[in-house]
Design a protein around this motif. Sequence first.
Motif, PDB file in Angstrom:
ATOM      1  N   THR A 127      17.399  35.721  11.850  1.00 23.89           N
ATOM      2  CA  THR A 127      17.197  37.076  11.365  1.00 23.89           C
ATOM      3  C   THR A 127      15.860  37.604  11.890  1.00 23.89           C
ATOM      4  N   GLU A 128      15.645  38.909  11.745  1.00 21.05           N
ATOM      5  CA  GLU A 128      14.356  39.474  12.165  1.00 21.05           C
ATOM      6  C   GLU A 128      13.214  38.850  11.381  1.00 21.05           C
ATOM      7  N   ALA A 129      13.406  38.659  10.079  1.00 22.62           N
ATOM      8  CA  ALA A 129      12.358  38.048   9.255  1.00 22.62           C
ATOM      9  C   ALA A 129      12.051  36.630   9.729  1.00 22.62           C
ATOM     10  N   GLU A 130      13.064  35.889  10.106  1.00 19.37           N
ATOM     11  CA  GLU A 130      12.860  34.519  10.587  1.00 19.37           C
ATOM     12  C   GLU A 130      12.140  34.508  11.935  1.00 19.37           C
ATOM     13  N   ARG A 131      12.449  35.468  12.796  1.00 23.42           N
ATOM     14  CA  ARG A 131      11.766  35.537  14.091  1.00 23.42           C
ATOM     15  C   ARG A 131      10.282  35.870  13.904  1.00 23.42           C
ATOM     16  N   VAL A 132       9.998  36.818  13.024  1.00 25.61           N
ATOM     17  CA  VAL A 132       8.608  37.179  12.759  1.00 25.61           C
ATOM     18  C   VAL A 132       7.849  35.987  12.181  1.00 25.61           C
ATOM     19  N   ARG A 133       8.468  35.296  11.232  1.00 26.65           N
ATOM     20  CA  ARG A 133       7.788  34.160  10.603  1.00 26.65           C
ATOM     21  C   ARG A 133       7.540  33.032  11.604  1.00 26.65           C
ATOM     22  N   ALA A 134       8.479  32.796  12.501  1.00 27.20           N
ATOM     23  CA  ALA A 134       8.307  31.737  13.500  1.00 27.20           C
ATOM     24  C   ALA A 134       7.138  32.062  14.434  1.00 27.20           C
ATOM     25  N   ILE A 135       7.024  33.329  14.821  1.00 22.94           N
ATOM     26  CA  ILE A 135       5.916  33.743  15.689  1.00 22.94           C
ATOM     27  C   ILE A 135       4.582  33.654  14.945  1.00 22.94           C
ATOM     28  N   TYR A 136       4.567  34.149  13.733  1.00 15.17           N
ATOM     29  CA  TYR A 136       3.360  34.054  12.902  1.00 15.17           C
ATOM     30  C   TYR A 136       2.929  32.594  12.750  1.00 15.17           C
ATOM     31  N   ASP A 137       3.858  31.714  12.439  1.00 18.22           N
ATOM     32  CA  ASP A 137       3.524  30.299  12.245  1.00 18.22           C
ATOM     33  C   ASP A 137       2.977  29.673  13.521  1.00 18.22           C
ATOM     34  N   TYR A 138       3.541  30.058  14.661  1.00 15.60           N
ATOM     35  CA  TYR A 138       3.057  29.493  15.925  1.00 15.60           C
ATOM     36  C   TYR A 138       1.598  29.903  16.165  1.00 15.60           C
ATOM     37  N   VAL A 139       1.315  31.190  16.032  1.00 14.26           N
ATOM     38  CA  VAL A 139      -0.046  31.663  16.268  1.00 14.26           C
ATOM     39  C   VAL A 139      -1.000  31.070  15.232  1.00 14.26           C
ATOM     40  N   TYR A 140      -0.559  31.013  13.997  1.00 13.79           N
ATOM     41  CA  TYR A 140      -1.371  30.458  12.903  1.00 13.79           C
ATOM     42  C   TYR A 140      -1.780  29.016  13.201  1.00 13.79           C
ATOM     43  N   GLU A 141      -0.861  28.255  13.746  1.00 14.47           N
ATOM     44  CA  GLU A 141      -1.113  26.833  13.977  1.00 14.47           C
ATOM     45  C   GLU A 141      -1.842  26.546  15.286  1.00 14.47           C
ATOM     46  N   ASN A 142      -1.844  27.508  16.222  1.00 12.54           N
ATOM     47  CA  ASN A 142      -2.364  27.215  17.561  1.00 12.54           C
ATOM     48  C   ASN A 142      -3.585  28.021  17.995  1.00 12.54           C
ATOM     49  N   VAL A 143      -3.975  29.010  17.210  1.00  9.60           N
ATOM     50  CA  VAL A 143      -5.126  29.839  17.589  1.00  9.60           C
ATOM     51  C   VAL A 143      -6.149  29.835  16.459  1.00  9.60           C
ATOM     52  N   LYS A 144      -7.407  29.638  16.825  1.00  9.07           N
ATOM     53  CA  LYS A 144      -8.500  29.657  15.873  1.00  9.07           C
ATOM     54  C   LYS A 144      -9.365  30.896  16.103  1.00  9.07           C
ATOM     55  N   TYR A 145     -10.159  31.229  15.088  1.00  8.10           N
ATOM     56  CA  TYR A 145     -11.074  32.364  15.233  1.00  8.10           C
ATOM     57  C   TYR A 145     -12.244  31.955  16.109  1.00  8.10           C
ATOM     58  N   ASP A 146     -12.615  32.819  17.064  1.00 13.66           N
ATOM     59  CA  ASP A 146     -13.677  32.501  18.015  1.00 13.66           C
ATOM     60  C   ASP A 146     -15.041  32.817  17.401  1.00 13.66           C
ATOM     61  N   LYS A 147     -15.593  31.862  16.675  1.00  9.57           N
ATOM     62  CA  LYS A 147     -16.895  32.058  16.042  1.00  9.57           C
ATOM     63  C   LYS A 147     -18.028  32.043  17.068  1.00  9.57           C
ATOM     64  N   VAL A 148     -17.823  31.341  18.176  1.00  6.75           N
ATOM     65  CA  VAL A 148     -18.872  31.217  19.185  1.00  6.75           C
ATOM     66  C   VAL A 148     -19.200  32.561  19.822  1.00  6.75           C
ATOM     67  N   HIS A 149     -18.150  33.326  20.179  1.00  5.52           N
ATOM     68  CA  HIS A 149     -18.351  34.576  20.910  1.00  5.52           C
ATOM     69  C   HIS A 149     -18.177  35.825  20.054  1.00  5.52           C
ATOM     70  N   ALA A 150     -17.912  35.659  18.766  1.00  2.32           N
ATOM     71  CA  ALA A 150     -17.561  36.800  17.920  1.00  2.32           C
ATOM     72  C   ALA A 150     -18.598  37.913  17.963  1.00  2.32           C
ATOM     73  N   LYS A 151     -19.881  37.554  18.013  1.00  5.88           N
ATOM     74  CA  LYS A 151     -20.950  38.561  17.977  1.00  5.88           C
ATOM     75  C   LYS A 151     -21.490  38.906  19.363  1.00  5.88           C
ATOM     76  N   ASN A 152     -20.857  38.377  20.404  1.00  6.29           N
ATOM     77  CA  ASN A 152     -21.311  38.635  21.768  1.00  6.29           C
ATOM     78  C   ASN A 152     -20.589  39.857  22.332  1.00  6.29           C
ATOM     79  N   PRO A 153     -21.276  40.995  22.456  1.00  4.11           N
ATOM     80  CA  PRO A 153     -20.595  42.222  22.900  1.00  4.11           C
ATOM     81  C   PRO A 153     -20.221  42.207  24.379  1.00  4.11           C
ATOM     82  N   HIS A 154     -20.719  41.235  25.119  1.00  8.51           N
ATOM     83  CA  HIS A 154     -20.463  41.198  26.556  1.00  8.51           C
ATOM     84  C   HIS A 154     -19.316  40.258  26.937  1.00  8.51           C
ATOM     85  N   TYR A 155     -18.850  39.464  25.980  1.00  4.78           N
ATOM     86  CA  TYR A 155     -17.769  38.515  26.260  1.00  4.78           C
ATOM     87  C   TYR A 155     -16.453  39.131  25.799  1.00  4.78           C
ATOM     88  N   HIS A 156     -15.779  39.836  26.706  1.00  3.66           N
ATOM     89  CA  HIS A 156     -14.596  40.612  26.334  1.00  3.66           C
ATOM     90  C   HIS A 156     -13.316  39.785  26.298  1.00  3.66           C
TER      91      HIS A 156
END
Length: 269
Positions: A127-156
């Motif tokens: 279903t559409e809900a299942e597709r959205v949840r699968a994508i959300y879960d993948y990103v949730y499990e594989n991407v972290k917040y970039d604390k190192v560069h978060a405040k660096n305005p030159h690292y785009h």
Amino acid sequence: YEVRKDLSVYFSNADSVIQSMREAFRERCPEISVEYTSHGDSMDDIPAVMSELVKFAMSETDDPCEGDYMYHQYGGYSLEYSRTDGADSHAYTVKLIPEYYTDAGQEEQVTGSVRSILAELQTGGMTEAERVRAIYDYVYENVKYDKVHAKNPHYHLKTTAYAALFNGCAVCQGFSVLMYRLLREAGINARVITGTAVNDKGSEYHAWNIAEIDGKYYNIDITWDVQRGTHDYLLKSDSSFSADHIRDSEYRTEEFYEKYPMSDKDMYV
């Protein structure tokens, strides 16, 4: 319509100019040239005309590589222009020089990765809900917040889907464009929404998504969920989302809500 009509003062072929610009942005062309002829002196109008052309070139299409995906991974442009005077007209040459946050090679890698991810995540009959949840879960499990560069305005790069996929970290804009790209490639209508997020430390500029399920749109802030280790901002209605997420004005007009009608209930309670 009115803006496009205004462009016809300068262009007899505004639609084809916009399409050419869109393709150039998508291909990450380092320079985009636009030429037109005017009977009047319109030199002072050039910045406004280019702004309108770019706005249309960056507008939503049926292609997941365009629209919000392009717009949120580039940092504006500079202009160079000249005029050649004729007997009864003026010929203008405008060179637009964009600032891209990724190059064409990186985007090819993103496309390959997105297709590979979706081939693994999607099965027949979801279903559409299942597709959205699968994508959300993948990103949730594989991407972290970039604390190192978060405040660096030159690292785009931190604001791109490429960084989210290949560096495994990004800031809110990178999370949002990756979600947008995956959702759109999976056949789910989505947008990137920008605005102000309010938390216990104050307020900050922020980006999140809306996604369509069964004709209604829901809010998703995967960045906050990843940072907090929760699922509190997954598929939420405006009523349970707007207390700490205030959309930029362009995303809360009557016209926008008519085009992207929000659900009045959360998907998960």
